[in-house]
Design a protein around this motif. Sequence first.
Motif, PDB file in Angstrom:
ATOM      1  N   UNK A  10      -6.882   6.913   6.388  1.00 33.60           N
ATOM      2  CA  UNK A  10      -6.612   7.515   5.079  1.00 33.60           C
ATOM      3  C   UNK A  10      -7.400   6.776   3.997  1.00 33.60           C
ATOM      4  N   UNK A  11      -7.462   7.383   2.827  1.00 34.64           N
ATOM      5  CA  UNK A  11      -8.147   6.734   1.718  1.00 34.64           C
ATOM      6  C   UNK A  11      -7.297   5.576   1.202  1.00 34.64           C
ATOM      7  N   UNK A  12      -7.976   4.534   0.756  1.00 32.55           N
ATOM      8  CA  UNK A  12      -7.274   3.396   0.187  1.00 32.55           C
ATOM      9  C   UNK A  12      -6.535   3.803  -1.084  1.00 32.55           C
ATOM     10  N   UNK A  13      -5.357   3.239  -1.264  1.00 31.74           N
ATOM     11  CA  UNK A  13      -4.607   3.474  -2.487  1.00 31.74           C
ATOM     12  C   UNK A  13      -5.290   2.763  -3.653  1.00 31.74           C
ATOM     13  N   UNK A  14      -5.443   3.467  -4.775  1.00 36.56           N
ATOM     14  CA  UNK A  14      -6.028   2.855  -5.954  1.00 36.56           C
ATOM     15  C   UNK A  14      -5.079   1.802  -6.519  1.00 36.56           C
ATOM     16  N   UNK A  15      -5.561   0.872  -7.311  1.00 37.44           N
ATOM     17  CA  UNK A  15      -4.671  -0.171  -7.853  1.00 37.44           C
ATOM     18  C   UNK A  15      -3.463   0.365  -8.605  1.00 37.44           C
TER      19      UNK A  15
ATOM     20  N   UNK B 194       0.803  -1.218   0.000  1.00 32.15           N
ATOM     21  CA  UNK B 194       0.000   0.000   0.000  1.00 32.15           C
ATOM     22  C   UNK B 194       0.831   1.260   0.000  1.00 32.15           C
ATOM     23  N   UNK B 195       2.115   1.150   0.396  1.00 29.83           N
ATOM     24  CA  UNK B 195       3.005   2.302   0.420  1.00 29.83           C
ATOM     25  C   UNK B 195       3.683   2.539  -0.925  1.00 29.83           C
ATOM     26  N   UNK B 196       3.462   1.656  -1.896  1.00 29.03           N
ATOM     27  CA  UNK B 196       4.092   1.811  -3.205  1.00 29.03           C
ATOM     28  C   UNK B 196       3.284   2.810  -4.042  1.00 29.03           C
ATOM     29  N   UNK B 197       3.958   3.799  -4.600  1.00 30.87           N
ATOM     30  CA  UNK B 197       3.281   4.810  -5.412  1.00 30.87           C
ATOM     31  C   UNK B 197       3.172   4.333  -6.863  1.00 30.87           C
ATOM     32  N   UNK B 198       2.595   5.149  -7.764  1.00 30.65           N
ATOM     33  CA  UNK B 198       2.428   4.694  -9.153  1.00 30.65           C
ATOM     34  C   UNK B 198       3.728   4.270  -9.826  1.00 30.65           C
ATOM     35  N   UNK B 199       4.802   5.038  -9.626  1.00 28.29           N
ATOM     36  CA  UNK B 199       6.075   4.659 -10.253  1.00 28.29           C
ATOM     37  C   UNK B 199       6.595   3.348  -9.684  1.00 28.29           C
TER      38      UNK B 199
END
Length: 1003
Positions: A892-897, A263-268
Amino acid sequence: MRHAIALRRTTLVSALSIALLSPLAVQAQTATAADAQSSSSQTSSSSGQPDQNKAKQLQTVTVTGSMIPRVEVEGPAPVVTITGTQIKQQGFTTLWEFLDSLPQMGQPPQDPASWGATAVNARPVNLRNLGAGFSLLLINGVRVVDYPQPLGAQSSFQNYANLPSGMIDHVEILASGASSIYGSDAVAGVVNVILKKNYQGDDLQVTGGGATRGGRSYGDINFFGGKSGENWHILYNVEKSNRTALWGSDRPYQDSVSDAGYGAWNPADRMFGYQYDASGAIALSATNGNGQYITPPAGTCGKFSNSQLSQSHSVSTSGTQITGTTDNGSFCSQPNLFQNWVLTPGSRTNNGYLAGEYDFSNGLQLYGSAALYDTVGISQTQLPFFGYGSQFYDQTTGQTINALDRQLTAQEIGTSANTHDREQSWNITAGLRGTMFDGNFNWDFSLNSQKYIVREDFTGMDQAAMNNFFLGQQMGTTAGGLPIYAINWQRFWNPITPQQYSQFAVNGENTAESSLNQAQFRVNGDLFKFPWVDESVGWAAVVEAADNDFLLSPDPREANGATFVDPFYNDNFGGGSRQRFSLGTEFRVPIVNSLTWTISGRLDKYHDASSADIARTWGTGLEWRPFDSLLIRGSYGTNFKAPDMAAIYQGGSVVPQGIYEDNLQCIDAIKAGNTSSTWCNGSIQRPQSQWYEQRTVGGPNLVPETGHSWTYGFVWQVPGVEGLSVSADYWHMGVDNAIEYISQGTVLQDEAGCLTGYQADGSTGLSPYTAHVQGSAYCQMVIADVQRNAAGQITSVQSGPINEASLYVSGVDASLQYRLNTEDYGNFTTSVNYTDNLAYKQRVLASDPLLNTRYNNVASRVTWIGTWQKGDWNASLSGVRDGRMRAPGYGNCNTLPNGIQPSPVTVVSPDGTTVNTGACQIGGANVADTLYYGHVPTWITWSGSIGWQINPETKLSFTVSNIFNRVSSIPYYAGGFEFVTTGQTGSEYDGRELFLTFDYKLN
């Protein structure tokens, strides 16, 4: 009922009151009443069964929390006890490890492995979650000197890790305020360590073991004994132990930055793999004037250990969609960034203890003791590195360079570059005691001297020499004002030798010391007896004088940050003294035979640089025994903590800041219509010419922190069921006027608000500043704390402690104990203990709302223990259950896929708290997303031991801690360094540990 009557003044309340909530606690209460156990073999084989024949003849003892000797080992507030032998049986190698297992303890106040942490080898406790400085450590009833280095570069505390369990007879814990008896610091309670005494013979104990997952190897040799004559007795103890450090490389999931929760991984991260550059895991990189990485020459990364070629990408987004990607170039990354970081520091200890007593023929007794603790703590968080973050022109390649980063390796350095804290502490006591007034009163006069010295050896760097090594001397400036260098790219892209490293390597030493000299006179006895009661009115008084000193002496070269820096780029210095004079008294009044009233009061006079003067505290308690099998009790007291020495006298820690938001210039920019000002962005790396010095200094205007506490509960031996008892106590305590260190970010925000009356709302708007009244004393303070140059740029920010915070905690302790003795199958005991932390209400500033953050910590803990003994064999099986707690990212809001994370929509409630509405937004537009309410699951571990008394002289014991080899999982949104959630006291990465102990009685 006769059995209950026989136990009422001895083991009844002792057995019932085990709020100890720790394995093997059921065996411990006899130690309180029997302050001297005659042999270790007796202690080791104890099954917790009281000697019923001796119970009726129990002598009066002084129990922690009171100055008046008494027959009952229970008073108006619960005191819990465990022996040193039982601590070792559970696999604990130091006092701190045991105390940290108690449910009365909160999350450890210091993570030793945190980058930039101070006092990494010391271990404070966090009794009742009030903080490190709010509990008092005593040894044989005498206050212990503070650890020399401040916790988090801020506050004084006492170290519980340098006391090996082999020297401990038993430990008493009072988890309630007791300032009216002990003075400052006893706000959350008292830990009283009673060292061995009255021992006959010589005993040798050898223990070895370690973690089955690797690391934490442990070896201990403990020799203790005693000799007696007609009117004298001595005891001696020598212990040598070694505990290896646990490194990130010992735990595969701890040494790689990519171990963070998904969940801590961003789009990149999700598109290209976890981005090492985004996590500070650069091994070798250079960026050009456009911010692009300069690709290293082919094969460069493979020349360095723990290095691989990685490619950096950034991702642009619009709303919930990814609109493009940018290739930022390649660099050498460290896939296992944390492999050299220490998870738990190692230690090598050599300790000695000598105590003795001599009885004169006239009833006087001379006594004394001397203890020496010598410890070497081993730690590390990161090897030295070279970094140059300001733009310059490289004459070698003819291009502008934005930044250079280069992590040095152990091979280049030639050593592991660990930090060694070499600690020495000694404690010397001499005293004389006797009786007066025909033996009706006892008196005791003692002198005590303690000193604690820490010499911290570390690998430093000569910053200027390192710059010259890689960049060469500055060769002027460009027309645009950029400095000109000619980079030695051959050195930069290739490993250097230890001989080359020695050109800029510097070994440094920080020294810190603290001392405590104190004198104490105590008197106690019976005053008179009411005609309608059986017991006399008891009275006690104490007079104390003490002198404290401390001194922080960083390596003198640290004053010049250009030529010398320590691994954390900080500089802690300061020192001062304090004198204290105290007078206390206590009365124990039997109102009727079943009801006893206790009242105490104390006055403490301080002479130091703070505003502390005289502190007055008082306490009272009631004990009602309507039946011989039932005790109903309650206590109330006021408490205080004098401003600790570091908070008063710290000269300042100086840390350069290059990434920050300038709130004042941000507000001015928004007013002028510039909503894209970089001063509104707190994540931008500033040119070095715009860096400022962050200074943390002490506060001479501090006053004592004040508090209160109360408890009420019962202890009941259940009628008709021999050996079954229950107890429950409600407790509440609070601290007002607490010292809080104001961060530099808060200072900058409040400076801007106090000057302008506004606060920045993002980077586009302003809202009224309401935290403090403009022109108030607080506003004047923070405005003066920020220094600016003629251009309005910050040159230094000073922050430090103020008396503003409040904290209130409450909860319930309960226990159930059952004992069964059989002729054929042996003796059995079982105990279940429970603590529920009902409330944890806190605010930092007086203007803040009082919030209950109970579930940010573990709210409840249960421990249980079953023991068995028959003949030469004994065994135990114990367990610990920590309740769940909120996981990282909660609310916090859930991270999108695709890795994009919306922001929760919040509103401010009438009480000033921020509340989520349940909606999520990106760029002001609602997104069909849900809030994350994840929890770290409950944590349960089992431990056990088995012992065999081979013959009267020899015993063999085997202990298994964490039988099922459990290690914590990584929560979905966890990032940073220690990916497991360390807020759960029981959660860990150690795994199963095995210990084998050989005990041989020499004579």
